[in-house]
Design a protein around this motif. Structure first.
Motif, short mmCIF file in Angstrom:
data_model
loop_
_atom_site.label_atom_id
_atom_site.label_comp_id
_atom_site.label_asym_id
_atom_site.label_seq_id
_atom_site.Cartn_x
_atom_site.Cartn_y
_atom_site.Cartn_z
N UNK A 13 0.83 -1.22 0.00
CA UNK A 13 0.00 0.00 0.00
C UNK A 13 0.86 1.26 0.00
N UNK A 14 2.12 1.12 0.47
CA UNK A 14 3.00 2.30 0.54
C UNK A 14 3.39 2.82 -0.84
N UNK A 15 3.03 2.08 -1.88
CA UNK A 15 3.32 2.52 -3.23
C UNK A 15 2.43 3.71 -3.61
N UNK A 16 1.31 3.87 -2.89
CA UNK A 16 0.39 4.98 -3.17
C UNK A 16 1.02 6.30 -2.72
N UNK A 17 0.78 7.36 -3.49
CA UNK A 17 1.41 8.65 -3.13
C UNK A 17 0.84 9.19 -1.82
N UNK A 18 1.72 9.69 -0.97
CA UNK A 18 1.29 10.27 0.30
C UNK A 18 0.91 9.25 1.34
N UNK A 19 1.19 7.99 1.10
CA UNK A 19 0.85 6.94 2.07
C UNK A 19 2.13 6.38 2.69
N UNK A 20 2.31 6.61 3.99
CA UNK A 20 3.47 6.10 4.70
C UNK A 20 3.10 4.85 5.47
N UNK A 47 -5.64 -4.50 -11.04
CA UNK A 47 -4.90 -5.43 -11.89
C UNK A 47 -5.25 -5.18 -13.35
N UNK A 48 -6.55 -5.02 -13.60
CA UNK A 48 -7.00 -4.74 -14.98
C UNK A 48 -6.41 -3.45 -15.51
N UNK A 49 -6.49 -2.41 -14.70
CA UNK A 49 -6.02 -1.09 -15.13
C UNK A 49 -4.53 -1.11 -15.43
N UNK A 50 -3.74 -1.74 -14.54
CA UNK A 50 -2.30 -1.77 -14.73
C UNK A 50 -1.94 -2.53 -16.02
N UNK B 28 -4.48 7.16 -8.79
CA UNK B 28 -4.62 6.42 -10.04
C UNK B 28 -3.58 6.90 -11.05
N UNK B 29 -3.46 8.21 -11.21
CA UNK B 29 -2.50 8.74 -12.18
C UNK B 29 -1.07 8.40 -11.77
N UNK B 30 -0.81 8.48 -10.47
CA UNK B 30 0.54 8.17 -9.98
C UNK B 30 0.90 6.72 -10.32
N UNK B 31 -0.03 5.81 -10.05
CA UNK B 31 0.25 4.40 -10.33
C UNK B 31 0.45 4.17 -11.82
N UNK B 37 4.51 -1.40 -11.75
CA UNK B 37 4.91 -2.63 -11.06
C UNK B 37 4.35 -2.65 -9.64
N UNK B 38 4.48 -1.52 -8.96
CA UNK B 38 3.95 -1.42 -7.61
C UNK B 38 2.45 -1.63 -7.60
N UNK B 39 1.78 -1.10 -8.60
CA UNK B 39 0.33 -1.24 -8.70
C UNK B 39 -0.07 -2.69 -8.92
N UNK B 40 0.67 -3.35 -9.79
CA UNK B 40 0.40 -4.76 -10.06
C UNK B 40 0.60 -5.58 -8.80
N UNK B 41 1.69 -5.27 -8.09
CA UNK B 41 2.00 -6.01 -6.86
C UNK B 41 0.90 -5.78 -5.82
N UNK B 42 0.45 -4.51 -5.72
CA UNK B 42 -0.60 -4.18 -4.77
C UNK B 42 -1.88 -4.95 -5.08
N UNK B 43 -2.23 -5.01 -6.37
CA UNK B 43 -3.44 -5.72 -6.79
C UNK B 43 -3.37 -7.18 -6.37
N UNK B 44 -2.19 -7.76 -6.59
CA UNK B 44 -1.99 -9.18 -6.29
C UNK B 44 -2.09 -9.45 -4.79
#
Lengths: 199, 199
Positions: A13-20, A47-50, B28-31, B37-44
Motif C-alpha cells: 500500500x505504501x506505493x500509493x502517493x502520500x501513504x506512509x 490489476x485490470x487497469x495496470x 490512479x494517475x501516480x500508479x 509494477x507497484x500497482x500490479x504487486x498491490x493488486x496481487x
C-alpha cells in the motif's frame, strides 16, 4: 510476529502517493475489518487497469483502447488542439471549461537536466500532427512554472514554424482572490497585462 | 469522456479510508504514470489478503492460518493475556513494550446501541479460555473512552469471577507532555493517582 501477508499488504500500500507506514497500516486494517468487498473490487480493477491502460496513440493520454474516447469522438472540434502536461491537467480543463477541441498530453515537461527532451514528450508526434494542417490553433496550457514556460516557448515555435497560431492561457489575478494576498509576480503580470473595460 | 477503466479505478480507490475523489484521482494517475509494477504487486497482494486473511481461532487477531504466529509461538508467556480492542492496538503494544505474553483482540468494544454485545466481541471464547486456568493475569488495554472503560469494567468482572487477576494500563500525564497543556481529566486523574517516589 504479525501475519506475513498482512505485512506484505501494508508494504504494498505504501506505493500509493502520500501513504506512509502508518496510513498503510490503517488502510490495511480498514479493508480487512470493514471493506472486504471493496478491497476485492479494488484488487480486481487495479490489476485490470495496470495491465490494460496504455497511452492513446494520438494524444498520449491514458486509454485502454488504441485511440481514446475523446480522440475518437466525431463531435469534437479538430481545429483546436490544447497541449497539457498531464492527464490530470486535461481532466481539470475538461471539467472546468466548455472546451470542445482536442488535447495533446505531454506526460511531462521539457527538463534537459532530467533527460526529458522533445522526444520523451512525443513532440515529433505533435509536429507531425500540426503538419497535417487540420489544427488551426495550438492552445498551450502548460503549468506557469519555469519548466512549463520553457516548454510553452518551445511549443509556440513548433506551432509557428508550421503555420499554426499558438495561444496560451491568460495569467492574472485569480477569481475570488484578494489583491492584498495575491503574490507579487502574479499581480505585476496582471497589472502589466490589463485589458480595456468594454461597455 | 475519460477511460471507463480509469474511472472505475478512481472509484475503487475511494474505498480506502481518508481517500476522496481528488486523492483517488491522484493515486490512479501516480500508479499509471510511475508505479505500474507497484500497482500490479498491490493488486496481487490485496486480492490474496482479502481472500486468505481471516481471524485467529484463539485470539481473534487477523491471521492467514487458523492459529496466528503469536498464539502458535512456544516462547510467549501463557500466563499473561492482554485484551485490546483492535489489531492496531495489539501492534502498538507489541512494538512499544517488551510484553511477552499473549493477546486477545476484541475487534471492537461493548456498544449496546450499535448492537455490539459480549457475543460480538467473542467474550464467550475469552471466558472459556480464562476457565482453562492457564491465564493468571488479564491485562485490560481497552481505550480510555467511555465505551472502552465500560468494556474494561465488564472484562474485569469476567476475570474475577474466574479467579483471574485483572489489571489495566496506568493512566496519567504522558511522557514528554507539559502539565500546562495536559487536559483536566488526565491531570486530575494523575494527581489523584500519584505514587510514592522510591529511592
Amino acid at each position: 510476529m504479525s501475519t506475513p501477508l498482512l505485512e506484505q499488504l501494508i508494504d504494498a500500500l505504501k506505493v500509493l502517493p502520500g501513504v506512509g507506514a502508518k496510513s498503510a497500516q490503517r488502510m490495511a486494517y480498514h479493508l480487512l475489518e470493514r471493506q472486504r468487498d471493496g478491497g476485492r473490487r479494488l484488487a480486481e480493477v487495479l490489476a485490470q487497469a495496470m495491465a490494460q491502460i496504455d497511452h492513446c496513440q494520438r494524444c498520449r493520454d491514458f486509454s485502454e483502447t488504441p485511440l481514446c474516447a475523446l480522440c475518437a469522438s466525431p463531435s469534437r472540434d479538430r481545429h483546436l488542439l490544447c497541449v497539457v502536461e498531464t492527464p490530470a491537467d486535461r481532466l481539470a480543463i475538461e471539467q472546468a471549461t466548455g472546451f470542445r477541441g482536442l488535447y495533446f498530453v505531454l506526460q511531462g515537461r521539457l527538463s534537459p537536466l532530467d533527460g526529458i527532451g522533445p522526444r520523451e514528450l512525443g513532440l515529433d508526434l505533435l509536429a507531425q500532427r500540426l503538419e497535417e494542417g487540420e489544427v488551426h490553433e495550438l492552445i498551450v496550457a502548460t503549468n506557469p512554472t519555469v519548466e512549463g514556460e520553457a516548454t510553452a516557448h518551445y511549443l509556440a515555435q513548433l506551432a509557428r514554424a508550421r503555420g499554426v497560431r499558438p495561444t496560451r492561457l491568460a495569467h492574472g489575478v485569480p477569481l475570488g482572490g484578494e489583491l492584498e494576498y495575491v503574490d507579487r509576480g502574479t499581480l505585476s503580470h496582471a497589472f502589466g497585462g490589463r485589458v480595456e473595460i468594454r461597455e
